[in-house]
Write an enzyme that holds these catalytic residues in place. Structure first.
Site, PDB file in Angstrom:
ATOM      1  N   GLY A 100       5.779  18.359   8.527  1.00 18.01           N
ATOM      2  CA  GLY A 100       6.817  17.445   8.979  1.00 18.01           C
ATOM      3  C   GLY A 100       7.960  17.358   7.978  1.00 18.01           C
ATOM      4  O   GLY A 100       8.285  18.328   7.275  1.00 18.01           O
ATOM      5  N   SER A 101       8.554  16.170   7.853  1.00 20.07           N
ATOM      6  CA  SER A 101       9.811  16.015   7.117  1.00 20.07           C
ATOM      7  C   SER A 101       9.712  16.304   5.635  1.00 20.07           C
ATOM      8  O   SER A 101      10.727  16.558   4.982  1.00 20.07           O
ATOM      9  CB  SER A 101      10.351  14.599   7.316  1.00 20.07           C
ATOM     10  OG  SER A 101      10.722  14.384   8.661  1.00 20.07           O
ATOM     11  N   VAL A 102       8.512  16.252   5.058  1.00 16.48           N
ATOM     12  CA  VAL A 102       8.378  16.584   3.642  1.00 16.48           C
ATOM     13  C   VAL A 102       8.773  18.047   3.395  1.00 16.48           C
ATOM     14  O   VAL A 102       9.102  18.437   2.267  1.00 16.48           O
ATOM     15  CB  VAL A 102       6.929  16.295   3.175  1.00 16.48           C
ATOM     16  CG1 VAL A 102       5.971  17.340   3.683  1.00 16.48           C
ATOM     17  CG2 VAL A 102       6.840  16.124   1.679  1.00 16.48           C
ATOM     18  N   ASP A 390      10.058   7.178   7.550  1.00 16.67           N
ATOM     19  CA  ASP A 390       9.772   8.548   7.984  1.00 16.67           C
ATOM     20  C   ASP A 390       8.442   8.991   7.395  1.00 16.67           C
ATOM     21  O   ASP A 390       8.085   8.593   6.322  1.00 16.67           O
ATOM     22  CB  ASP A 390      10.873   9.496   7.523  1.00 16.67           C
ATOM     23  CG  ASP A 390      10.651  10.900   8.041  1.00 16.67           C
ATOM     24  OD1 ASP A 390      10.101  11.695   7.280  1.00 16.67           O
ATOM     25  OD2 ASP A 390      10.988  11.187   9.189  1.00 16.67           O
TER      26      ASP A 390
END
Length: 390
Positions: A100-102, A390
Site C-alpha cells: 500500500g501507501s508505504v 492513511d
C-alpha cells in the site's frame, strides 16, 4: 544403522558411525534490550488494536545489522508443539504482503532520480482518476486542487502518486522497483526468506500502471521493505541486512561474519530529498503519531487492502516504515499490523513505531537534535486542520 519402514533399528545388521561435529556458537547483531522492548511493544499493540498478527524490525542503516526482529503471535521454542505451525514462522522474513501507501516512497524516489520532477513540482489533483478500466479514489472526497510533489506524498494522495507513476511509465517504474531489491532475496543470513512478487513487464495489464505506484499489484516482505527505507538513511546506498555478527571456531577464535554486500541505488542528493519529503509526512502529513519529541523523523504510513480471490476484501495491513533521526540517520524501523482496528496505519502502526523508535534512540545514545519540550507541546496541541489517516 539400518531401519525398518517404522524407523526401528534392525538387529544384527551392520551400521556406520558418523562422529559428531562440534557446533559453533553464534553472536547475533540483535540488541537484547531493544529486542525485548520491541517484542513487548508489538504484542501490546496487537492486543490494543485487535490485530491478527504483527511484525516489527529495527535495522542500523549504515551496517545492515538487525537490532530487533519481532513477530506476534509468538511461540516457545522449548514447547513448540503447543503452538500452531503458523506461529513458528519468522514473518519478518518469510511472509509477503501488498504494502500500500508505504510503497509510495519508491515512486517518489524514482521520479526524482529520473529528473521527472522536483519536490516543488505542482500537480492538478482531482479526487479520482480512471486508468484503463479502473477508477482509483483518494482516501477522502475533495475538489480538484493543486498539490506539490511533496504534498502528494505527505498527504498520501493516491491520485497524485498515480500521476507521478504515469509520468515514469511502466519500464522505469519496473526498473526502480527491482533496483530497490523487491522480487528477490535480500541475502539475509536466515533460512526461508521470501522473494515477494513483482510482475514481469509482459504480464502487466491495463491498470497495473495505476496500482504499482501506490503499492498494489506487488508483494513485499518486511525485511525487503525496511532495507529499502534504510537505503534512504544510508545516503542512497543499499546494504545487505545481517543477523549474524560473528561465530566461534573449534579453537574458540572469533570469526567475523562476511562483510555485507553494498550497492548504490540513489544519489545522495535524491536520498536527502526523499528523507525531507518523508519528514514532512511526520511533521504535517498522515504520520503525525510517529513523531518523537526531540528528533526529526522521516516515514510513511500505509493502509493496504488485502487481496483475495476476485479482487480485494475488507481486511487490511496497516504499516509504518521510517528512518530516525532524519537529519542524522541511524536506524530504519518497520511496523506492520494485520487487520487492526482502526485499520489506518497512521493510527495504529505509527504510534507503535513511535514507541520503538523513542526507546531505541535512547538505548543507542543518539542525542536529540530538536527542543523536545517544544516538540511535545506541539504534539499535544495537534494540527490546525484535521489530518486524513492513511
Amino acid at each position: 544403522q539400518e531401519q525398518d519402514p517404522f524407523q526401528r533399528a534392525l538387529p544384527q545388521v551392520g551400521y556406520t558411525e558418523i562422529p559428531a561435529v562440534p557446533g559453533r556458537s553464534l553472536f547475533l547483531t540483535i540488541d537484547k534490550e531493544i529486542q525485548y522492548f520491541t517484542e513487548q511493544t508489538l504484542a501490546a499493540a496487537a492486543k490494543q488494536y485487535h490485530a491478527e498478527s504483527g511484525t516489527a524490525i529495527v535495522m542500523r542503516v549504515r551496517t545492515g545489522e538487525i537490532l530487533a526482529m519481532a513477530n506476534v503471535p509468538d511461540f516457545d521454542p522449548n514447547n513448540f508443539s503447543d503452538f500452531s505451525e503458523d506461529a513458528w514462522k519468522n514473518r519478518a522474513v518469510t511472509d509477503q504482503f501488498e504494502p500500500g501507501s508505504v510503497f509510495k516512497m519508491i515512486t517518489a524516489a524514482a521520479a526524482l532520480e529520473e529528473n521527472l520532477a522536483t519536490p516543488e513540482t505542482v500537480y492538478s489533483v482531482p479526487d479520482a482518476i480512471q486508468v484503463s478500466d479502473r477508477v482509483i479514489n483518494d482516501s477522502h472526497p475533495h475538489p480538484t486542487e493543486d498539490m506539490t510533489f511533496t504534498e502528494v506524498i505527505a498527504q498520501s494522495s493516491n491520485v497524485g502518486t498515480i500521476k507521478i507513476g504515469l509520468e515514469l511509465g511502466k519500464v522505469l517504474l519496473d526498473k526502480w522497483v527491482r533496483r530497490f531489491g523487491f522480487g528477490k532475496e535480500t541475502g539475509l543470513d536466515f533460512p526461508g526468506e521470501g522473494l515477494g512478487q513483482v510482475l514481469e513487464l509482459d504480464s502487466w495489464y491495463g491498470s497495473t500502471i495505476s496500482q504499482i505506484p501506490i503499492g498494489q499489484g506487488v508483494a513485499v516482505t518486511p525485511i525487503q521493505l525496511v532495507t529499502a527505507y534504510a537505503t534512504l538513511g544510508n545516503g542512497g546506498m543499499w546494504v545487505e541486512p545481517k543477523l549474524v555478527h560473528a561465530t566461534l571456531d573449534a579453537d574458540g577464535g572469533l570469526v567475523p561474519a562476511a562483510t555485507p554486500a553494498r550497492r548504490r541505488v540513489l544519489s545522495q542528493d535524491v536520498a536527502n530529498q526523499v528523507l525531507e519529503i518523508l519528514t514532512e509526512v511526520v511533521e504535517n502529513g498522515t504520520g503525525l503519531e510517529a513523531a518523537v519529541p526531540g528528533y526529526r523523523i522521516a516515514g510513511k504510513t500505509g493502509t493496504a487492502q488485502k487481496p483475495e480471490a476476485g479482487g480485494y476484501g475488507n481486511s487490511y495491513i496497516a504499516s509504518f516504515a521510517g528512518v530516525a533521526p532524519s537529519d542524522h540517520p541511524n536506524i530504519a524501523v518497520l511496523v506492520s499490523l494485520d487487520d487492526p482496528s482502526p485499520i489506518w496505519g497512521g493510527s495504529t502502526a505509527a504510534p507503535t513505531f513511535q514507541k520503538i523508535v523513542a526507546f531505541t534512540l535512547r538505548q543507542l545514545g543518539v542525542a536529540p537534535t530538536n527542543n523536545a519540550e517544544r516538540d511535545l507541546q506541539e504534539l499535544q496541541e495537534g494540527p490546525e486542520e484535521p489530518v486524513v489517516h492513511d
